[in-house]
Design a protein around this motif. Structure first.
Motif, PDB file in Angstrom:
ATOM      1  N   ALA A  99      33.260  36.092  39.814  1.00  0.00           N
ATOM      2  CA  ALA A  99      34.715  36.263  39.700  1.00  0.00           C
ATOM      3  C   ALA A  99      35.051  37.546  38.951  1.00  0.00           C
ATOM      4  CB  ALA A  99      35.325  35.054  38.990  1.00  0.00           C
ATOM      5  N   LYS A 100      34.310  37.803  37.890  1.00  0.00           N
ATOM      6  CA  LYS A 100      34.563  39.029  37.111  1.00  0.00           C
ATOM      7  C   LYS A 100      34.288  40.263  37.967  1.00  0.00           C
ATOM      8  CE  LYS A 100      35.642  41.336  33.465  1.00  0.00           C
ATOM      9  NZ  LYS A 100      37.033  41.316  32.974  1.00  0.00           N
ATOM     10  N   GLN A 101      33.183  40.235  38.699  1.00  0.00           N
ATOM     11  CA  GLN A 101      32.844  41.384  39.548  1.00  0.00           C
ATOM     12  C   GLN A 101      33.886  41.586  40.652  1.00  0.00           C
ATOM     13  OE1 GLN A 101      28.821  40.345  40.637  1.00  0.00           O
ATOM     14  NE2 GLN A 101      27.941  41.520  38.942  1.00  0.00           N
ATOM     15  N   ALA A 102      34.505  40.490  41.067  1.00  0.00           N
ATOM     16  CA  ALA A 102      35.541  40.591  42.103  1.00  0.00           C
ATOM     17  C   ALA A 102      36.882  41.028  41.520  1.00  0.00           C
ATOM     18  CB  ALA A 102      35.691  39.250  42.822  1.00  0.00           C
ATOM     19  N   GLY A 103      36.961  41.077  40.168  1.00  0.00           N
ATOM     20  CA  GLY A 103      38.179  41.596  39.545  1.00  0.00           C
ATOM     21  C   GLY A 103      39.118  40.550  38.978  1.00  0.00           C
ATOM     22  N   VAL A 104      38.595  39.381  38.608  1.00  0.00           N
ATOM     23  CA  VAL A 104      39.468  38.357  38.040  1.00  0.00           C
ATOM     24  C   VAL A 104      40.025  38.838  36.689  1.00  0.00           C
ATOM     25  CG1 VAL A 104      37.810  36.995  36.650  1.00  0.00           C
ATOM     26  CG2 VAL A 104      39.674  35.834  37.860  1.00  0.00           C
ATOM     27  N   SER A 105      41.252  38.471  36.403  1.00  0.00           N
ATOM     28  CA  SER A 105      41.875  38.887  35.144  1.00  0.00           C
ATOM     29  C   SER A 105      41.484  37.958  33.996  1.00  0.00           C
ATOM     30  CB  SER A 105      43.397  38.896  35.281  1.00  0.00           C
ATOM     31  OG  SER A 105      43.791  39.630  36.410  1.00  0.00           O
ATOM     32  N   ASN A 106      41.358  36.675  34.287  1.00  0.00           N
ATOM     33  CA  ASN A 106      40.866  35.726  33.297  1.00  0.00           C
ATOM     34  C   ASN A 106      40.396  34.473  34.014  1.00  0.00           C
ATOM     35  OD1 ASN A 106      40.264  34.625  30.666  1.00  0.00           O
ATOM     36  ND2 ASN A 106      41.843  35.998  29.867  1.00  0.00           N
ATOM     37  N   TYR A 107      39.728  33.588  33.255  1.00  0.00           N
ATOM     38  CA  TYR A 107      39.042  32.461  33.891  1.00  0.00           C
ATOM     39  C   TYR A 107      39.209  31.246  33.004  1.00  0.00           C
ATOM     40  CZ  TYR A 107      35.104  30.599  36.772  1.00  0.00           C
ATOM     41  OH  TYR A 107      34.308  29.901  37.650  1.00  0.00           O
ATOM     42  N   ILE A 108      39.798  30.187  33.546  1.00  0.00           N
ATOM     43  CA  ILE A 108      40.009  28.957  32.781  1.00  0.00           C
ATOM     44  C   ILE A 108      39.194  27.840  33.437  1.00  0.00           C
ATOM     45  CG2 ILE A 108      41.686  27.215  32.063  1.00  0.00           C
ATOM     46  CD1 ILE A 108      43.843  29.378  32.113  1.00  0.00           C
ATOM     47  N   VAL A 109      38.421  27.143  32.615  1.00  0.00           N
ATOM     48  CA  VAL A 109      37.613  26.056  33.163  1.00  0.00           C
ATOM     49  C   VAL A 109      38.355  24.730  32.988  1.00  0.00           C
ATOM     50  CG1 VAL A 109      36.250  25.724  31.042  1.00  0.00           C
ATOM     51  CG2 VAL A 109      35.297  25.052  33.238  1.00  0.00           C
ATOM     52  N   LYS A 110      38.374  23.931  34.064  1.00  0.00           N
ATOM     53  CA  LYS A 110      38.999  22.608  34.024  1.00  0.00           C
ATOM     54  C   LYS A 110      38.041  21.613  33.387  1.00  0.00           C
ATOM     55  CE  LYS A 110      41.523  23.110  38.408  1.00  0.00           C
ATOM     56  NZ  LYS A 110      41.547  22.666  39.817  1.00  0.00           N
TER      57      LYS A 110
END
Lengths: 128, 192
Positions: A99-110
Motif C-alpha cells: 500500500a505504501k509503495q502504491a502511494g497510500v496516505s495512511n493505513y488504519i487496521v480494523k
C-alpha cells in the motif's frame, strides 16, 4: 488554519454496515459531505465524476480491491494527489508495504476506534 | 506364475504389467518384488473402499454446502442485529440537541463506543468468509481425490488472483499474529 470539514469524502467498503459506521463516525467529526461506494470500480467511477478531498477505502473487495483502486487513483492525472486512507483488516507487513509503495496516505487496521480515525484524517489533511 | 488376488480394478494395471514381465520361476528378489506389488495393490483397493465409505459425494453435495449456508446465515443475522443497533444509536444521537451539554457529551461518547464495537460484524464476517473459502477448498480436493480414484465429481481448480490486491487479500489475521495499529504506524514511519 482549521481543517476543512466541508470537503467531500468518499468511503469505500463492501460491508454496508461498515460504511454506515464510518459515515456516523465522520459525522461525529463534523464531516457531513460523505458519499459511499461498495467496491473499487464504483468508487473509481464516482471519483472520476466528482471532486473528492479524501478517500477512505477498505482493501478486500470484489471485483476491484482497495489496493487496485489506490493504484488507479495514483495513476490518474486528475486524481493522483487525492488523500487516500486504507482502512482494512489486512495487517500483514507485505500489505502495508504494498500500500505504501502504491502511494497510500495512511493505513488504519480494523478494528479501529474513532480517535485513530480522527488522528489519521488530521495527518493526511496536513493538520496534525 | 503367481497371480495374487488382483481384481479387474484399473489400479491393478501396473501390477499386472510387471507380473507379465516376470519369468515363471521367480528368484527370491523377484518374489519379494511381487509380494510388495501385491501389498501395494491391496493398499490401493483398501484406500478406494475407505474413500467410498467416506461418502465423498455426500460431503461435496450436501454437508459442505449446508455448512457454508449456516455460516452465511450467521453473517446475515449478525448484520441484521448490527443494523438494529445502529438504528438505535442514530435515534439516540438525534436526541443530543435536546439534552443538556453534559448529558449530550456522555451520550455522544457512549454512542461512539457502540459504533466502534459494531465493527465486529465486519471482522467476524471476514473471518467466516475465510472459513467458507477453506471449506470450498476441502470440497474441491475431496472431489479431485474421488475423481482420481475413478469416482465421479472432478474438482475444479480455484481461480488464481488477477491482481496484486487480490493476491495479498487474506482477511483478518488471528489476534496472536496480527499487527497492531502501532506496529503499522512504525512500519509506515520507516518509509519517511
Amino acid at each position: 488554519m482549521p481543517m476543512d470539514k466541508n470537503i467531500s469524502v468518499l468511503i469505500v467498503d463492501d460491508y454496508k454496515t461498515m460504511l454506515r459506521i464510518i459515515r456516523n463516525l465522520l459525522k461525529q467529526l463534523d464531516f457531513n459531505n460523505v458519499e459511499e461506494a461498495t467496491d473499487g470500480q464504483e468508487a473509481l467511477a464516482k471519483l472520476r465524476a466528482g471532486n473528492f478531498g479524501l478517500v477512505i477505502s477498505d482493501w478486500n473487495m470484489q471485483p476491484m480491491t482497495g489496493l487496485d483502486l489506490l493504484k488507479e487513483v495514483r495513476g490518474d492525472q486528475r486524481l493522483k494527489d487525492t488523500p487516500f486512507i486504507m482502512v482494512t483488516a489486512e495487517s500483514k507487513t507485505e500489505n502495508v508495504v504494498a500500500a505504501k509503495q502504491a502511494g497510500v496516505s495512511n493505513y488504519i487496521v480494523k478494528p479501529f476506534n474513532a480517535e485513530t480515525l480522527r488522528d489519521k484524517i488530521e495527518k493526511v489533511l496536513g493538520h496534525a | 506364475m503367481p497371480d495374487g488376488n488382483l481384481g479387474a480394478d484399473p489400479a491393478d494395471g501396473p501390477v499386472r504389467v510387471v507380473l507379465g514381465l516376470l519369468p515363471s520361476e521367480l528368484t527370491p528378489r523377484e518374489a519379494a518384488l511381487l509380494a510388495e506389488l501385491e501389498a501395494l495393490g491391496r493398499e490401493v483397493a483398501r484406500a478406494k473402499s475407505e474413500i467410498a465409505a467416506l461418502q465423498a459425494d455426500d460431503i461435496t453435495a450436501s454437508q459442505i454446502p449446508a455448512a457454508t449456508d449456516e455460516l452465511d446465515a450467521v453473517v446475515a443475522h449478525t448484520a441484521a442485529a448490527t443494523n438494529e443497533i445502529l438504528d438505535s444509536c442514530e435515534a439516540l444521537e438525534g436526541l443530543r440537541p435536546r439534552l443538556p451539554e453534559e448529558a449530550a457529551s456522555v451520550l455522544s461518547d457512549a454512542v461512539t463506543r457502540i459504533y466502534e464495537a459494531c465493527s465486529f460484524q465486519d471482522i467476524t464476517g471476514q473471518r467466516i468468509g475465510k472459513v467458507v473459502t477453506a471449506l470450498k477448498t476441502i470440497e474441491r480436493r475431496v472431489a479431485a481425490a474421488t475423481h482420481a480414484f475413478g469416482c465421479p465429481g472432478a474438482g475444479e481448480a480455484a481461480s488464481p488472483p488477477r491482481t496484486e490486491g487480490e493476491a495479498l487479500a487474506s482477511g483478518p489475521q488471528l489476534p496472536a499474529s496480527a499487527a497492531s495499529q502501532q506496529d503499522i504506524d512504525r512500519l509506515l514511519a520507516s518509509f519517511e
